[in-house]
Design an enzyme around this catalytic site. Structure first.
Site, short mmCIF file in Angstrom:
data_model
loop_
_atom_site.label_atom_id
_atom_site.label_comp_id
_atom_site.label_asym_id
_atom_site.label_seq_id
_atom_site.Cartn_x
_atom_site.Cartn_y
_atom_site.Cartn_z
N ASP A 13 1.12 -1.05 0.09
CA ASP A 13 0.07 -0.05 -0.14
C ASP A 13 1.24 1.61 -0.68
OD1 ASP A 13 -2.37 -1.46 -0.03
OD2 ASP A 13 -2.72 -1.22 2.39
N GLU A 14 2.04 1.06 -0.21
CA GLU A 14 3.37 2.13 -0.34
C GLU A 14 3.63 3.01 -2.04
OE1 GLU A 14 4.11 4.07 2.27
OE2 GLU A 14 2.43 3.29 2.82
#
Lengths: 288, 288, 288, 288
Positions: free
Chosen positions: D232-233
């Site tokens: 999620d980065e």
């Protein structure tokens, strides 16, 4: 970041779309040693028109400004371009026209002081005397030009003289509640920016916020545009809306509208000052 | 959360504003053992009108529904209230009218299946046969009622018969490109929800997205409203807009409009189904 | 509209949810002749808590304020309510704390002058002397309380004394770049409003706009909240975001953040002043 | 508008910023008779990097594609460019990965059918069998690859084989609730697009909507990004938020999040398919 704004220039062009436009302009600038920092372009497929904004660094020029401008003129002539070359060391000079509502005036003065608006504030002009102290606080010359019924032309002539004396490039109508004459407007093509409220559906005439309340709109909006002869119908530069509900009184709608007007007008003025706006065929290209 | 929807009821009232309204209604419900879960109210200071939505739990009633309804009727009579009492075990029955554009239809069917719309989908009705397969996939009866030029009344009569047979409460015009007759509309006051595009400034007539493109608008919008005799001018339930720019082609504006239409129509339908919308004086109170 | 604000009162209550709450309060107010103008309520189904804001007109009271307050106290005791009764003739007295960035300070002063914030501006307090002239322009007393390293407690004590002397109800941290001590914060529960930037994803520590730039965020935001012991983690009152893109420099992000901070802080302050905010369990109910 | 997409090509380049970049590329394309329709460029002043997207018309080529590509390769070599040349007649082939939540899957299938997504949908792959019928309705091959605990690698190998067989270019994780292994991710740099919820402040771990509810957030958001090893980065392609309030239940937040996820993911996929996204240094340039 590191380039001084005095070393920057911006070229705006528009012309009928043709092959080789981009290459010719880029090659010309490169040939004079200019370093292109940003180039934004747009082709309107319906109008078959081409638009470009090029921002470039002059510090590495191998010729000089005169030669560069001549080169651009030659290309422009070949392609039938309308063009404008803005040198970074020449900041635009702006006049703010205002009537009684001072929220947009205050907002522009504060943003200018905060460095958001790259221009000289040449003067504030009003048909009322109310804003004199505000302009004074920010060190901007203030001129009170009241309107004598039946002799609006005289007031506009005096305004024009003031603008000429002050070398003004751009007029911002920051809630100036007077309709400018076609003659005046014609002298300032794409150089007068206005702000007005907008509603879905639209309301024409007096007391629009009350009518929006009566109609139960769920959005109120604001539109910034260039002034043309058609009242509130010039090329749109920016628009925004904010939600409202049955809980909003007429006063709430006015307050929300005020907040929008400030933000929308400031954005339009900033883009205009940075030579990001091209008007054509009743609309604009905004190279944000 | 833990209350079954069958044990819930919603009371909607509107009347001239008077002292004691809130206390009288609350006292009446309390007196029958109803537990108020939510009470939202609004006073229009201009129209001097009062509006309230009360949602309450029936599981603790000390009398019964008949007695409760009689109690409400008594208070309503005393204050001159227009009122509507909706029992949670009676889900609204909805008909969707559609023409060729199926994006709103699909969106409603999917949201219904996902549990977002608390209603029965009674039928899909269209003046074209295109949507038959879509309705079929979701198990909703489909009726093709073509319009014979010069005999629109006949089609509306057949539609009315189908709606009566299916016990429909609410009609959603999910891009239904036919103007309903005043006679038809009169039978469905505040029960037909429509969606249409909205622009700043507004455009009337054909091909609005092309005209919005030509005008260079920086926002496109959508409005959901109840149908009245005035075309596209009924009480507004919900509105939204999305940004656009010179880079958007007419097709982009249409696509953005489609996305908005889905979201705005779905919100209006959901609020209507949950008895959150009160129409009066050409506008709405929406107790979100 | 026509009621003088001196004749208005606002009652805020919160308590464990129980049957009969709404009826008891409404009946009590009605019994004293108070006319309920607005009643907004909320039940948190997870926390099983009830919240209500009632605004009512005192001009028709059949008893007096003392009797009315006693009546409310009796009901509150019966239901275990936390409550607050605000009389319209008592405007809140606000202190603005500021450091060097003055955009929020200016914004609050201008909104106050425009009549958007119904309060007395008791004083402006700063750890720097920069804002003295601004406060002076608006006729608000200014206090420069510099912070001596290692003796912050002394500065806070002086601040507290000034606040006590001026009868301050609410503190607004308008970009005050000092962390308040737990002891100071404890004296002002739900009465200190702060504004800070917000990002998706969140960034902790120094130079957040530069980190947001490096991370390539497409939104920047601002959050207004009550101050508690947990830094930047108190109950959220309002949030908003604005779009950004790869074209935005760090300076552009800062500018966009500034615009948001003004609007978000002003909304939070306005709602607080109108007694629309109830804090509980680390969050808020905002009766907009 | 009138150019067939088969006659279009898109060139994406990134390299350290240098003078003459724009002119060299434009001159090369012009020299082969290519007509530049759109050229968007960006210079990251911090990273000192240059990015450009050029879309051009091949129908007027005076040489051929092989010669043009050789010309671009020569310029690219000279300036140290990373580049990608996409021919309009080669539509990207997309695989959609999904788990149980099917709202994003349905949304992508409908948009594809409506002509919004210019690609081939090669296959739908899921670790559950639920979506088989949906894929079938739209005529897209479906593959059920369940995950055996302790042998995720085997499932990924089978997935990779399917993707290879189907000639897939891009993977869209349309709410695929499995973490992909670093080895798998490494094979698809900037070619796997994911969607996830976003909050202010951010929440990590399970049940984020419940935690957002408990925290009383006033906004919920969604972020679409490329998958990298950092969960999620990865580089953010698009983000959006929607307002919420204390009235929203956890279910309301989930519903609002679902609506956002659809719109945000669809925008990111569309831009990726149109070769508008360049990832570098953990972020993106999106030439909208």
């Amino acid at each position: 970041m590191t380039t001084s704004s005095a070393d920057l220039a911006t070229l705006l062009v528009s012309c009928p779309d043709r092959k080789g436009l981009v290459a010719s302009l880029a090659q010309t600038l490169y040939g004079h040693g200019a370093n292109i920092l940003d180039a934004d372009q747009h082709t309107d497929p319906v109008a078959q028109m081409f638009f470009q904004r090029i921002r470039f660094d002059l510090s590495s020029l191998t010729t000089d400004r005169v030669a560069l401008e001549a080169g651009v003129r030659e290309v422009a002539g070949r392609f039938g371009m309308t063009w404008r070359l803005c040198w970074g060391h020449q900041r635009k000079r702006v006049a703010i026209f205002v009537s009684r509502h001072d929220h947009c005036l205050y907002d522009l003065l504060l943003r200018h002081r905060a460095g958001e608006l790259d221009c000289e504030l040449a003067l504030v002009l009003s048909n009322h005397d109310d804003a004199r102290a505000i302009a004074g606080q920010f060190g901007v010359p203030f001129h009170h030009l009241p309107i004598v019924p039946g002799d609006k032309a005289a007031q506009e002539d005096r305004a024009q003289a003031l603008l000429d004396d002050a070398g003004v490039d751009t007029i911002v109508l920051a809630r100036y509640m007077q309709v400018l004459s076609p003659a005046f407007v014609a002298r300032w093509p794409s150089r007068i920016i206005n702000i007005h409220h907008s509603f879905l559906p639209a309301f024409i005439g007096a007391d629009p916020y009350r009518r929006a309340y009566q109609r139960g709109v769920k959005l109120v909006g604001a539109t910034a545009h260039y002034i043309t002869d058609e009242l509130d119908e010039g090329p749109i530069i920016e628009q925004a809306v904010v939600r409202c509900s049955h809980r909003d009184t007429v006063e709430d709608l006015v307050r929300k509208g005020r907040d929008l007007e400030k933000v929308v007008l400031a954005a339009a003025v900033r883009w205009h000052l940075e030579d990001r706006v091209l008007a054509y065929a009743g609309k604009t290209v905004v190279f944000e």
